[in-house]
Each structure stands twice: as C-alpha cells, then as structure tokens.
Design a protein around this motif. Structure first.
Motif, PDB file in Angstrom:
ATOM      1  N   SER A  80      33.778   0.516   2.588  1.00  0.00           N
ATOM      2  CA  SER A  80      32.360   0.854   2.907  1.00  0.00           C
ATOM      3  C   SER A  80      31.470   0.468   3.570  1.00  0.00           C
ATOM      4  O   SER A  80      31.188  -0.651   3.870  1.00  0.00           O
ATOM      5  N   ALA A  81      30.457   1.782   3.849  1.00  0.00           N
ATOM      6  CA  ALA A  81      29.601   1.588   4.561  1.00  0.00           C
ATOM      7  C   ALA A  81      28.940   0.786   4.316  1.00  0.00           C
ATOM      8  O   ALA A  81      28.221  -0.299   5.341  1.00  0.00           O
ATOM      9  N   VAL A  82      28.056   0.682   3.200  1.00  0.00           N
ATOM     10  CA  VAL A  82      27.452  -0.308   2.544  1.00  0.00           C
ATOM     11  C   VAL A  82      27.903  -0.973   1.281  1.00  0.00           C
ATOM     12  O   VAL A  82      27.869  -0.507   0.523  1.00  0.00           O
ATOM     13  N   VAL A  83      27.706  -2.361   1.011  1.00  0.00           N
ATOM     14  CA  VAL A  83      28.591  -3.505  -0.138  1.00  0.00           C
ATOM     15  C   VAL A  83      27.317  -3.668  -0.185  1.00  0.00           C
ATOM     16  O   VAL A  83      26.659  -4.237   0.339  1.00  0.00           O
ATOM     17  N   MET A  84      26.890  -3.863  -1.664  1.00  0.00           N
ATOM     18  CA  MET A  84      25.435  -4.266  -2.135  1.00  0.00           C
ATOM     19  C   MET A  84      26.338  -5.394  -3.083  1.00  0.00           C
ATOM     20  O   MET A  84      27.179  -4.875  -4.224  1.00  0.00           O
ATOM     21  N   ARG A 104      27.732   3.651  11.253  1.00  0.00           N
ATOM     22  CA  ARG A 104      27.845   3.501  10.227  1.00  0.00           C
ATOM     23  C   ARG A 104      27.102   2.813   9.391  1.00  0.00           C
ATOM     24  O   ARG A 104      26.287   1.699   9.698  1.00  0.00           O
TER      25      ARG A 104
END
Lengths: 420, 420
Positions: free
Chosen positions: B364-368, B397
């Motif tokens: 994914s574009a942002v993983v947290m 992205r």
C-alpha cells in the motif's frame, strides 16, 4: 494452437507473477544478485540450444520476408550471448535500489515517517524481435526486486522460449520463484492486449520498439506505461558557436551510430551565421556519407533532398539529416519544442546566456550544451543498466536504470497516535 | 449552446495553456507566489459574486435532484471562501520545488550532468462539483510552475466561472498569463474526453472524485494520469496488540471523519485474540454509532449486518465497518493485498517482527504501525498543500504535494565532448 488458450490461463500466469513479486519484494539483494549471476552462467551454458532456436526463428523470419533490420535485431551469436552474460554480471554489481530511504521526518506528535523505495511488483515488457531485451529486462527486473512478464513477439518466439526456460531454472537455483520471469508469447497477439489492461496484476508496462508499438501501448493501456520514445533529436548551431566544435558534435551525433534514438535528425542554424555554417555542415555531412534534407533553399548548398515523410518531425534513423535555418534562439527553441519528441536536444554556442535559455526552455528529457546527443544513454550516464530512455514526464524522464523501476512507500511508525 | 462549440476552440484553448506553461516554467518563484497571493486577495474581494453564482448552482442542483452530499460539496459560504484564501496564502510560503537538484555527477570525460525538477507543463484536473478544488489546484499548479486546465463539471459551472475569472485577473496583475489557469466547463461533456486524449498539450491528468470518475479517466486517458483512488482501508489487530490502544486507533480511524478516503473500512482480528477483542471492538464501534458488518458469525457479537455490496472491498465512507477474523499475520497480509485499494493500512501490535512483516509485505501507499490511518494526509505529513492521495505506483504514491507535480530534466554541460 497457442491463440486458442483460454484467457483464464493468462490470468493464472499473471497471478503467479504477482505471487512471485511478493517473494522478490522481500528477498535480500544478495539473493537476487545470485539469481542474476546464475542467469549469466545459464545463458552461456545453454548457448547451443539458444543458437539452434535462434536459427529456427531467423529461418522462419526470412521465409516470412522479415526486413533486414528486423533480422539483425533478431540475430544472436556467441559474441552477443557472451555480451548478455557480461551485462548481467555487471548488473549484479550495482547498488540495490530497494529500501533506499528517500525522505524521513518525525511529526510533532512523535509519528516517524519514512519514504522508501520499493519494487513496482510486476513489470510487463512488450517488445519486438529483440532477444537481448529478454535477458536484459529479466535481469534488470530482478535487480530492482520486480517480477517481469515478457511479450517478445512471434518473430523471436523460439529463441525467447529457450532463454526464459534457462533463466527460470537459474532463478530456481537461487531459491527464488520460477515465475519471477515469465513469457506470454504463447498467448499470441491477444496476450499483449491483455497485458495492457491487467490492472491489479501488472503494475507497470514498458514498451520497447517501434513508434507504432509504443503508440498502441500508450493508447490502449489502462496499466501505467513508461513511454520509451522515438528521438527526433536536434542540434542548434547558435551564432556564437565555434564552427569546428559544432562540426565535430554534429558528425558524431549523426554518424557514430544512426539506428538509435539519441542520434541526430535535425540541425538548426542561426541565420546570422548560416552563410558560412550551413555549407560547411552540409559538406562535412556529405563527405561522411550523410544525405542532406531541407524544406527550402539552403545558402551555399545545392541539391538537398526534400524533408522526410513527417516533415521536420521525421526520425530517419539512417544516414540522413535535415538542415534548417532559424531566425534566432527563440525560433530555434520554438522549432525544437514543436517538431521534436522531447528526447535530447543540444545547443552549440559560446554564449552562456543563449545556452542557459536553451537548457531552460527546451522541453526535453535531456538538454545539452556543447555536447553530442549520443551521450543520452544509461551506460554513459553511469547507470550500469538501461531499461530505455523515457520521453514522458511522469515517473521517469531520460535514461532509466534500476531506481526508475521502483516505486515508493511511506512507512509510518507510531505508539498509538490518533488524529485530533 | 456550449456543447456545440467546435473542438478546434478547445484545441486553441489548450495551446494557450501550453504557451502559458512555457512562461510559468521560467518564471521566478517569487512571481508565481505573488500571483497566488493575488488570487487569495481576489477571491475574498469577489466573495459577493462568488456566493451569488454559487447560490445559482445550488438552486439548479436542487431542482435537478442532486444528492445532499453533492450539494454539501458544492456549497461555498464566507467561511469556506476565507479558508480557500488562507490555504492559498499558506501555499505561497512553501519552498519552490522548481529547479531543485536531485542528482549531479561529472563523467570522466568532463561532462557535467544535473537532474533538476521542472514543472510538468500543463496539468489537467477533472473533478465534480467541488469549487474548492478549482482554487486549490490552480494555486498548487502555480506553486509548482504549471499551467492548469480545469474541468469542474456542470453542477458547479457558474461558481467555477466566477472563480476562474477572478483568478485570471489576479494572475495578470502579477505579470503572468491569464491562460495559466483555464476552465473548459463550457465545452460540456466532450471537454473531459478531449482532455484525456490531448497528448502533447496536456502533460498530466489528475482526476479528483468518485471511483466511477477515476475509473473512466484511467481507462480512457492516453495522457499520463495520477490515480487518486478510493480507500478500502484496513486495521489489523494482531495477537500481540494492546487492546486499549487498538480500540482508540480503530475508533479514531473509523469515526473521526467518515467521508474521506483514509477512514477505516475493515478491521481484521487475529484468531488467537478474537474471542476477547472482537466483542470489545464491536461494542465500542456500536457505542460510537457505527454499524458492524461481517460475512460470518463473529465471536461474542450478535446481529452483525452482512458485508456491503462489494463484499470485503466495500468502501462505505459512512458509519459502517466490516469486522473479520483471520488465522494469522499471513492471512491478514493476504486479505489486505487482495481486497484493499493499496491506500493505507495499519497494524496494531507490540510484536516488532509482526509489524516489520506487515510494513514490508502490505502493498500500500502508506503502511502504519500503531497509528490511525487518518494520518495519511498531505497536511498531516507537513506538505502544506495536497493534490490528492495517489494510490498508483508510478510517479507519486501517497499524499501528493508540490514536488509531486513536477517532472525532471537532465541538463548536460560540455565543452565539445563527442562519443567515442
């Protein structure tokens, strides 16, 4: 036979590529490099089988009346195979782009943000009759952590099948999935179209080949595409050019190799120096065996041929050059932006201001001052590997190496932060 | 009437945008910032005319049976106009991305290579009924040296016309071309399609709006597109999660604002802790007014609704959440990659290894890790301006600010070098 396979099979194949890409995405660089070295070894060891398959393709090509240029690109011999293996070994020495940190910041609330390079996932490559691309792109994909799906066209189908088989076995010896490199040649013409619309399974598409092929991919594709485009490449001989330097650059850019996208197609000459420069350029070109084209009478030049079929936008890729006279720097910039392909354009001048304006206002991937356009090349730029030269503006522009085959990802590390 | 204008007019308009982009491309940052500040001023001064035009659009929208959500997005009031002006002023304070040096090297032959950021040129924006996008994107385009062509849709046509007119006059006061910002709303539906295929005139297309709009743009466009996509956003509650932290993150991600792409849609719970965690999550969600959906019986939860129309891929954008139990971390990663939209996904865990795998393997574009997905936002990331959140992998992205609206260019400076 091949054409009648169910498209479900192709979807299954792409799903395998996607699965392989997940493994590659977390595989350490060393393992991917080991796979590349194994490919180099395997290609050399399979040389006999490769050459036999290639001879078949060539024979079929001749029977089908394939053009000589196409047959040349199709041909593999022992030297070319050794070259491919050497290129692969050099690639395995390059720094790994995966995981490189591009930006990092800590927010006031303590959240730690890191932008890192990650592989795209699955890269599709559509090309024509160039078995060297099969090996190059497979290795470049591995070098950047991507799986690759190759559509090499029917002319090289047997050569590519042997190459892919050898590479798949090599990749397995490094403990990576066979499906890291796959060919869809057996799906025939339908395969290319399906690749272009396989959103979610193919993350990036790279067309390599003729303008017609690239045009088709850009038009039909719903998957992101990197356009590796044609080169209608210009040199502008400014009024403040040193003529001997100009002649050396022009001849090099035109004749050092003609069939490549960074070779010179059009010379523009500032009107103030046209009377001296144009005949000198035309004479030097003709002495080098280059045919001169123009759309109007050139000062001091007789018998110029008319412009090519596409006028000032003609990409000859041959020992032909167009020469034109422009009123001034503005007209030169206007001409380049209007008729060029935004690939590479150079100005020859001793006037720093004129050079500055040309470099700033010419809207091309690579703009040069007092240098040959032939330098637009991943190898010359020191990239070690070259995927192609991007003439589009999104994602990558100019020569593309390993980093250009990566995407990015933001990693956010917290300790329970929520938004107020 | 508008629909019958010749397409030649649209081509002429885009050609003007292209010409304006050349001026903007070499205009100093200060001049572009002056134009942005002038826009802020002009919008405030034209508030009366803007509100009158907006009242017209709203009335027409109500008469045409526009949905309430659409009418809300369409609405401008004095506070929203002031907000737009403030955002513009903040944008004029941001560092200029144009000219930033990204890479530099000198080749052994003395050639000096510099990769710099340059504007794209002309950016097309296709959106729906959101007049705030008209001002935001115009200012962001100026801030990154680009001309912008806006297609805001018929619902907001009058509002947008007044806004664009005010902005064009403001831009002229800064000595920049009116055509730096243009609208093609008067070309009707045809305009959007033409924008998508205007290769050579439009350098990048940004769709902002519904999934259907974005799908159409991605499918039909032959111009490069940045997909600002939907968010089927996940939180995975690992077996090693602290339940109170998980609850806080889940509630924030789901309820702090529901209509946005970074809000939570699906909670996945590790089977080993499901018996305790699932009822606690379901209860907390219901207490907050959230409807719980599931595809199977959830431990300790009665009366869950079925999944939405798109199953696990449903983007509710409302007070609804899907809860599922997964066997382990692998299953969670597999689920997120399969059903998500590669926007933002978070893991709640105290297990560093599990977090590491989730961050690496979720595509994914942002993983947290241990943070609310609501942080995926240009403002929160400190970008100052937000074009949208890219869910594609090419070019940009995640949250996009000014640098993401630039391309690059290689500048090669020589002293007569030719290739051997």
């Amino acid at each position: 036979m091949a054409e009648t396979r169910a498209t479900d099979d192709l979807e299954a194949l792409l799903t395998e590529s996607k699965r392989a890409s997940r493994t590659l995405g977390v595989a350490p660089a060393q393992q991917r490099h080991t796979a590349i070295l194994a490919i180099a070894e395997a290609i050399e060891q399979a040389a006999g089988a490769i050459l036999a398959a290639n001879a078949d393709d060539l024979e079929r090509g001749r029977a089908n009346g394939l053009a000589q240029g196409m047959l040349d690109r199709l041909l593999l011999d022992r030297a070319r195979i050794a070259g491919l293996a050497d290129a692969a070994r050099a690639l395995a020495e390059l720094p790994d782009p995966v995981g490189e940190v591009l930006r990092r910041r800590t927010l006031p609330n303590g959240l730690d943000l890191t932008e890192v390079r990650v592989p795209f996932g699955v890269i599709g490559v559509i090309y024509e009759a160039r078995p060297n691309v099969t090996v190059d792109l497979a290795c470049i994909a591995l070098g950047s952590g991507n799986a690759v799906v190759l559509r090499g066209g029917s002319a090289a189908e047997r050569t590519n099948a042997v190459l892919v088989d050898a590479m798949q076995r090599a990749i397995e010896t490094a403990g990576l999935p066979r499906a890291s490199v796959q060919t869809i040649d057996r799906f025939g013409r339908d395969g290319a179209g399906r690749l272009m619309t396989a959103r979610g399974l193919v993350d990036l598409l790279v067309p390599r080949g003729s303008a017609a092929l690239i045009e088709r991919v850009v038009t039909e594709s719903t998957v992101p595409v990197i356009e590796t485009g044609a080169g209608v490449v210009h040199a502008f001989v400014d009024r403040a050019a040193q003529l001997p330097m100009a002649l050396e650059i022009l001849l090099n850019a035109k004749t050092q190799r003609t069939s490549v996208c960074n070779s010179l197609e059009t010379v523009l000459v500032h009107r103030e120096v046209a009377e001296t420069a144009v005949p000198a350029i035309a004479t030097a070109m003709r002495e080098a065996g280059v045919t001169v084209h123009a759309d109007a009478a050139l000062p001091g030049v007789e018998g110029a041929e008319p412009l090519g079929a596409a006028g000032w936008s003609t990409e000859h890729l041959s020992m032909d050059v167009a020469i034109g006279v422009v009123d001034d720097l503005d007209a030169a910039i206007e001409h380049v932006n209007r008729y060029g392909t935004h690939h590479t354009d150079t100005i020859v001048t001793d006037d720093a201001d004129a050079a500055g304006r040309f470099l700033a206002e010419v809207d091309s991937a690579v703009v040069m001052h007092n240098a040959s356009t032939r330098f637009t090349d991943g190898g010359e730029f020191g990239f070690g590997a070259e995927v192609g030269i991007s003439t589009q503006k999104a994602h990558a522009r100019g020569p593309m190496g390993l980093p250009e085959l990566t995407s990015t990802k933001w990693i956010v590390r917290g300790s329970g932060q929520v938004r107020a």
